[in-house]
Design a protein around this motif. Structure first.
Motif, PDB file in Angstrom:
ATOM      1  N   PRO A   5       5.916  68.977  69.226  1.00 29.65           N
ATOM      2  CA  PRO A   5       6.637  69.529  68.070  1.00 29.65           C
ATOM      3  C   PRO A   5       6.325  71.005  67.797  1.00 29.65           C
ATOM      4  O   PRO A   5       7.190  71.750  67.340  1.00 29.65           O
ATOM      5  N   ASP A   6       5.096  71.426  68.108  1.00 32.31           N
ATOM      6  CA  ASP A   6       4.719  72.820  67.867  1.00 32.31           C
ATOM      7  C   ASP A   6       4.891  73.701  69.100  1.00 32.31           C
ATOM      8  O   ASP A   6       4.427  74.840  69.126  1.00 32.31           O
ATOM      9  N   GLY A   7       5.565  73.176  70.131  1.00 33.06           N
ATOM     10  CA  GLY A   7       5.839  73.971  71.320  1.00 33.06           C
ATOM     11  C   GLY A   7       5.273  73.350  72.584  1.00 33.06           C
ATOM     12  O   GLY A   7       4.512  72.377  72.534  1.00 33.06           O
ATOM     13  N   PRO A   8       5.626  73.910  73.740  1.00 26.89           N
ATOM     14  CA  PRO A   8       5.152  73.350  75.007  1.00 26.89           C
ATOM     15  C   PRO A   8       3.653  73.530  75.201  1.00 26.89           C
ATOM     16  O   PRO A   8       3.049  74.462  74.658  1.00 26.89           O
ATOM     17  N   ALA A   9       3.087  72.631  75.990  1.00 24.84           N
ATOM     18  CA  ALA A   9       1.655  72.679  76.287  1.00 24.84           C
ATOM     19  C   ALA A   9       1.437  72.246  77.726  1.00 24.84           C
ATOM     20  O   ALA A   9       2.309  71.647  78.360  1.00 24.84           O
ATOM     21  N   VAL A  10       0.257  72.565  78.248  1.00 22.82           N
ATOM     22  CA  VAL A  10      -0.081  72.253  79.633  1.00 22.82           C
ATOM     23  C   VAL A  10      -1.291  71.330  79.652  1.00 22.82           C
ATOM     24  O   VAL A  10      -2.240  71.515  78.880  1.00 22.82           O
ATOM     25  N   VAL A  11      -1.245  70.342  80.529  1.00 23.14           N
ATOM     26  CA  VAL A  11      -2.317  69.352  80.637  1.00 23.14           C
ATOM     27  C   VAL A  11      -3.339  69.808  81.684  1.00 23.14           C
ATOM     28  O   VAL A  11      -2.981  70.095  82.832  1.00 23.14           O
ATOM     29  N   PHE A  12      -4.586  69.855  81.275  1.00 21.82           N
ATOM     30  CA  PHE A  12      -5.694  70.186  82.170  1.00 21.82           C
ATOM     31  C   PHE A  12      -6.698  69.034  82.171  1.00 21.82           C
ATOM     32  O   PHE A  12      -6.735  68.230  81.242  1.00 21.82           O
ATOM     33  N   VAL A  13      -7.523  69.004  83.203  1.00 24.88           N
ATOM     34  CA  VAL A  13      -8.654  68.082  83.225  1.00 24.88           C
ATOM     35  C   VAL A  13      -9.935  68.904  83.285  1.00 24.88           C
ATOM     36  O   VAL A  13      -9.956  70.012  83.829  1.00 24.88           O
ATOM     37  N   LYS A  14     -10.993  68.357  82.698  1.00 27.45           N
ATOM     38  CA  LYS A  14     -12.325  68.940  82.865  1.00 27.45           C
ATOM     39  C   LYS A  14     -13.071  68.071  83.857  1.00 27.45           C
ATOM     40  O   LYS A  14     -13.274  66.870  83.632  1.00 27.45           O
ATOM     41  N   ARG A  15     -13.442  68.666  84.978  1.00 26.34           N
ATOM     42  CA  ARG A  15     -14.070  67.904  86.043  1.00 26.34           C
ATOM     43  C   ARG A  15     -15.466  67.420  85.621  1.00 26.34           C
ATOM     44  O   ARG A  15     -16.178  68.103  84.877  1.00 26.34           O
ATOM     45  N   ALA A  16     -15.833  66.242  86.092  1.00 22.66           N
ATOM     46  CA  ALA A  16     -17.112  65.639  85.730  1.00 22.66           C
ATOM     47  C   ALA A  16     -18.274  66.513  86.203  1.00 22.66           C
ATOM     48  O   ALA A  16     -18.200  67.175  87.246  1.00 22.66           O
ATOM     49  N   ASP A  17     -19.349  66.501  85.449  1.00 19.04           N
ATOM     50  CA  ASP A  17     -20.496  67.360  85.735  1.00 19.04           C
ATOM     51  C   ASP A  17     -21.239  66.981  87.013  1.00 19.04           C
ATOM     52  O   ASP A  17     -21.957  67.808  87.577  1.00 19.04           O
ATOM     53  N   HIS A  18     -21.078  65.741  87.473  1.00 19.12           N
ATOM     54  CA  HIS A  18     -21.845  65.319  88.643  1.00 19.12           C
ATOM     55  C   HIS A  18     -21.160  65.645  89.963  1.00 19.12           C
ATOM     56  O   HIS A  18     -21.729  65.410  91.035  1.00 19.12           O
ATOM     57  N   LEU A  19     -19.940  66.163  89.936  1.00 19.98           N
ATOM     58  CA  LEU A  19     -19.229  66.443  91.175  1.00 19.98           C
ATOM     59  C   LEU A  19     -19.865  67.608  91.918  1.00 19.98           C
ATOM     60  O   LEU A  19     -20.362  68.560  91.325  1.00 19.98           O
ATOM     61  N   GLY A  20     -19.817  67.541  93.242  1.00 23.75           N
ATOM     62  CA  GLY A  20     -20.444  68.573  94.047  1.00 23.75           C
ATOM     63  C   GLY A  20     -19.695  69.890  94.018  1.00 23.75           C
ATOM     64  O   GLY A  20     -20.301  70.963  94.062  1.00 23.75           O
ATOM     65  N   GLU A  21     -18.353  69.857  93.969  1.00 24.98           N
ATOM     66  CA  GLU A  21     -17.555  71.077  93.990  1.00 24.98           C
ATOM     67  C   GLU A  21     -16.870  71.273  92.636  1.00 24.98           C
ATOM     68  O   GLU A  21     -16.213  70.370  92.135  1.00 24.98           O
ATOM     69  N   HIS A  22     -17.053  72.455  92.055  1.00 30.88           N
ATOM     70  CA  HIS A  22     -16.385  72.834  90.801  1.00 30.88           C
ATOM     71  C   HIS A  22     -16.735  71.900  89.632  1.00 30.88           C
ATOM     72  O   HIS A  22     -15.898  71.607  88.777  1.00 30.88           O
TER      73      HIS A  22
END
Length: 199
Positions: free
Chosen positions: A31-48
């Motif tokens: 309703p307040d305008g378009p938005a983009v979906v992101f994920v926050k990668r888990a802290d235990h992952l080896g890359e990023h």
């Protein structure tokens, strides 16, 4: 925002990286305008680990193509039903420092409940396009690395999250294609290649 501009973009591919990956740039209408979906990668992952990203990941042998990769990964990571996804275009392929070539697909998706899978995704963040294009939330820097050459890093600081790295580069192109926002011609600063990242 005009996603129809994506259809006119002729995406650039890359060659060289040995591994292929794909991501979905999911856009929701709110309703307040378009938005983009992101994920926050888990802290235990080896890359990023702990970084903000678009839903996606590496290609698997059973994937029909890279779009199938992006849809499968988005379903696994945030429970996005592939049948509800309307792909509207592609961004340029992005080579990463981890030897991946990442293909980003832009899509309209319903504003549904996105459920992080917990193994790879710590949380889901839906950030408004208005905030992403607010000049107060953006900064960039240039690093002159003797091994990698000169490169620019973009940072978007919204709602306590920072989008940067390869995802930041993809986001810059998406916003420049779909909105009237443009990244400033010059970075805010030049820093040592080994300087800490301001995240």
């Amino acid at each position: 925002m005009d996603l129809s501009r994506l259809a006119a973009h002729d995406p650039v591919g890359v060659t060289g990286p040995s591994r292929e990956a794909a991501v979905l740039v999911p856009v929701v209408d709110r309703p307040d305008g378009p938005a983009v979906v992101f994920v926050k990668r888990a802290d235990h992952l080896g890359e990023h680990a702990g970084q903000m990203a678009f839903p996606g990941g590496g290609a698997e042998p059973d994937d029909e193509d890279l779009l199938a990769t992006a849809l499968r990964e988005a379903n696994e990571e945030v429970a996005l039903d592939p049948s509800t996804v309307e792909v509207v275009g592609r961004l340029d392929d992005i080579p990463t420092i981890t030897d991946y070539s990442v293909r980003p697909f832009v899509a309209r998706v319903p504003d549904a409940e996105f459920v992080p899978d917990g193994r790879e995704v710590a949380e889901v963040a839906i950030l408004s396009v208005a905030d992403l294009t607010d000049p107060a939330n953006y900064e960039s820097e240039r690093r002159d690395d003797p091994r990698r050459g000169s490169f620019r890093i973009h940072y978007f600081h919204v709602d306590g999250y920072t989008v940067w790295g390869a995802t930041g580069r993809m986001l810059v192109q998406f916003l420049e294609l779909a909105t009237d926002w443009r990244a400033p011609a010059e970075p805010d600063r030049v820093v040592d290649p080994d300087a800490d990242f301001p995240v």
